[in-house]
Design a protein around this motif. Sequence first.
Motif, PDB file in Angstrom:
ATOM      1  N   ASP A  40       0.865  -1.173   0.000  1.00 10.77           N
ATOM      2  CA  ASP A  40       0.000   0.000   0.000  1.00 10.77           C
ATOM      3  C   ASP A  40       0.901   1.222   0.000  1.00 10.77           C
ATOM      4  O   ASP A  40       1.632   1.459   0.960  1.00 10.77           O
ATOM      5  CB  ASP A  40      -0.929  -0.013   1.214  1.00 10.77           C
ATOM      6  CG  ASP A  40      -1.882  -1.202   1.188  1.00 10.77           C
ATOM      7  OD1 ASP A  40      -2.075  -1.785   0.112  1.00 10.77           O
ATOM      8  OD2 ASP A  40      -2.442  -1.541   2.243  1.00 10.77           O
ATOM      9  N   ALA A  41       0.857   1.987  -1.089  1.00  8.26           N
ATOM     10  CA  ALA A  41       1.787   3.107  -1.272  1.00  8.26           C
ATOM     11  C   ALA A  41       1.561   4.221  -0.257  1.00  8.26           C
ATOM     12  O   ALA A  41       2.499   4.903   0.148  1.00  8.26           O
ATOM     13  CB  ALA A  41       1.670   3.653  -2.691  1.00  8.26           C
ATOM     14  N   MET A  42       0.316   4.417   0.143  1.00  8.66           N
ATOM     15  CA  MET A  42      -0.008   5.421   1.171  1.00  8.66           C
ATOM     16  C   MET A  42       0.616   6.777   0.837  1.00  8.66           C
ATOM     17  O   MET A  42       1.213   7.422   1.670  1.00  8.66           O
ATOM     18  CB  MET A  42       0.442   4.954   2.555  1.00  8.66           C
ATOM     19  CG  MET A  42      -0.015   3.548   2.941  1.00  8.66           C
ATOM     20  SD  MET A  42      -1.771   3.217   2.774  1.00  8.66           S
ATOM     21  CE  MET A  42      -2.416   4.079   4.181  1.00  8.66           C
ATOM     22  N   GLN A 142      -0.253   3.348   7.048  1.00 11.80           N
ATOM     23  CA  GLN A 142       0.084   4.771   6.968  1.00 11.80           C
ATOM     24  C   GLN A 142       1.172   5.124   7.983  1.00 11.80           C
ATOM     25  O   GLN A 142       2.103   5.868   7.672  1.00 11.80           O
ATOM     26  CB  GLN A 142      -1.155   5.637   7.204  1.00 11.80           C
ATOM     27  CG  GLN A 142      -0.909   7.125   6.977  1.00 11.80           C
ATOM     28  CD  GLN A 142      -0.637   7.439   5.522  1.00 11.80           C
ATOM     29  OE1 GLN A 142      -1.465   7.165   4.666  1.00 11.80           O
ATOM     30  NE2 GLN A 142       0.525   8.012   5.230  1.00 11.80           N
ATOM     31  N   TYR A 143       1.056   4.572   9.187  1.00 11.67           N
ATOM     32  CA  TYR A 143       2.059   4.805  10.224  1.00 11.67           C
ATOM     33  C   TYR A 143       3.438   4.353   9.739  1.00 11.67           C
ATOM     34  O   TYR A 143       4.433   5.079   9.879  1.00 11.67           O
ATOM     35  CB  TYR A 143       1.654   4.067  11.507  1.00 11.67           C
ATOM     36  CG  TYR A 143       2.677   4.101  12.615  1.00 11.67           C
ATOM     37  CD1 TYR A 143       2.980   5.292  13.280  1.00 11.67           C
ATOM     38  CD2 TYR A 143       3.335   2.945  13.008  1.00 11.67           C
ATOM     39  CE1 TYR A 143       3.921   5.325  14.298  1.00 11.67           C
ATOM     40  CE2 TYR A 143       4.269   2.966  14.030  1.00 11.67           C
ATOM     41  CZ  TYR A 143       4.563   4.155  14.672  1.00 11.67           C
ATOM     42  OH  TYR A 143       5.489   4.175  15.678  1.00 11.67           O
ATOM     43  N   CYS A 144       3.490   3.168   9.128  1.00 12.06           N
ATOM     44  CA  CYS A 144       4.763   2.670   8.602  1.00 12.06           C
ATOM     45  C   CYS A 144       5.255   3.553   7.462  1.00 12.06           C
ATOM     46  O   CYS A 144       6.428   3.950   7.436  1.00 12.06           O
ATOM     47  CB  CYS A 144       4.616   1.224   8.141  1.00 12.06           C
ATOM     48  SG  CYS A 144       4.381   0.050   9.487  1.00 12.06           S
ATOM     49  N   HIS A 148       8.774   5.906   6.353  1.00  9.63           N
ATOM     50  CA  HIS A 148       9.535   5.417   5.189  1.00  9.63           C
ATOM     51  C   HIS A 148       9.684   3.900   5.170  1.00  9.63           C
ATOM     52  O   HIS A 148      10.699   3.371   4.713  1.00  9.63           O
ATOM     53  CB  HIS A 148      10.905   6.091   5.098  1.00  9.63           C
ATOM     54  CG  HIS A 148      10.826   7.573   5.270  1.00  9.63           C
ATOM     55  ND1 HIS A 148      10.290   8.409   4.313  1.00  9.63           N
ATOM     56  CD2 HIS A 148      11.163   8.375   6.304  1.00  9.63           C
ATOM     57  CE1 HIS A 148      10.320   9.647   4.756  1.00  9.63           C
ATOM     58  NE2 HIS A 148      10.845   9.667   5.952  1.00  9.63           N
ATOM     59  N   ILE A 149       8.660   3.207   5.676  1.00 13.46           N
ATOM     60  CA  ILE A 149       8.640   1.748   5.688  1.00 13.46           C
ATOM     61  C   ILE A 149       7.429   1.286   4.885  1.00 13.46           C
ATOM     62  O   ILE A 149       6.317   1.772   5.109  1.00 13.46           O
ATOM     63  CB  ILE A 149       8.546   1.201   7.132  1.00 13.46           C
ATOM     64  CG1 ILE A 149       9.755   1.673   7.959  1.00 13.46           C
ATOM     65  CG2 ILE A 149       8.424  -0.315   7.139  1.00 13.46           C
ATOM     66  CD1 ILE A 149       9.608   1.452   9.442  1.00 13.46           C
ATOM     67  N   PHE A 150       7.651   0.363   3.962  1.00 14.45           N
ATOM     68  CA  PHE A 150       6.549  -0.181   3.176  1.00 14.45           C
ATOM     69  C   PHE A 150       6.195  -1.569   3.672  1.00 14.45           C
ATOM     70  O   PHE A 150       7.070  -2.356   4.023  1.00 14.45           O
ATOM     71  CB  PHE A 150       6.915  -0.234   1.692  1.00 14.45           C
ATOM     72  CG  PHE A 150       6.983   1.127   1.064  1.00 14.45           C
ATOM     73  CD1 PHE A 150       5.838   1.776   0.648  1.00 14.45           C
ATOM     74  CD2 PHE A 150       8.198   1.781   0.931  1.00 14.45           C
ATOM     75  CE1 PHE A 150       5.887   3.037   0.077  1.00 14.45           C
ATOM     76  CE2 PHE A 150       8.273   3.039   0.360  1.00 14.45           C
ATOM     77  CZ  PHE A 150       7.117   3.668  -0.069  1.00 14.45           C
TER      78      PHE A 150
END
Length: 193
Positions: A40-42, A142-144, A148-150
Amino acid sequence: MKIDLSVTLTEDILQSFFQLDAAGQIPPVGKFGHIGTHFDAMDKTFSLDNTEREGILFDVSHIRDREIEVTDIASATIQENDFILFHTGWLQENSYGSPGYFKNHPELSQALITYLVNKKVSLIGVDMAGIRQAAGHAQADQYCADHHIFVIENLANLDMVLQKAQGRRFLVHTYPVNYAGLSGLPCRVVAEI
């Protein structure tokens, strides 16, 4: 040795996915970017630095009646920029695209997610529909992403990686499709052991 961690998409799976979508059982945004192995690119950009990362796989397949916690993994082995993968066995128990696959899957605790964020890992991968169940899914992703974490969902063949890596680190190649404006990006993920 290379092991493909991407779900194989068949016409039957795609038809089933679109039928679930039409029935309102999965979010409508799932029509393309959220099918198969994807993240999820968010609203964030996937850095090309993430295409090759050292991976660590944790076997948490024995956990079903509670959230997966920091104490369930060898957390001291995690380093900055690692790709952390969780083998829950969910994909093996529930075929991808089936109604059961998207419901009541295992989930990471918020404390574990926060721990991984604080360790500054680059990627988190799971063999299920998300690191949190439906109610907390988008918020956790979204938090991740804000750190900068996918989160890469629907990984396959983690049992093979578990067998071949035998607790050792390995290289993980991740290549998302270069689409703009999608909330999810399909990707090919390959473990090199």
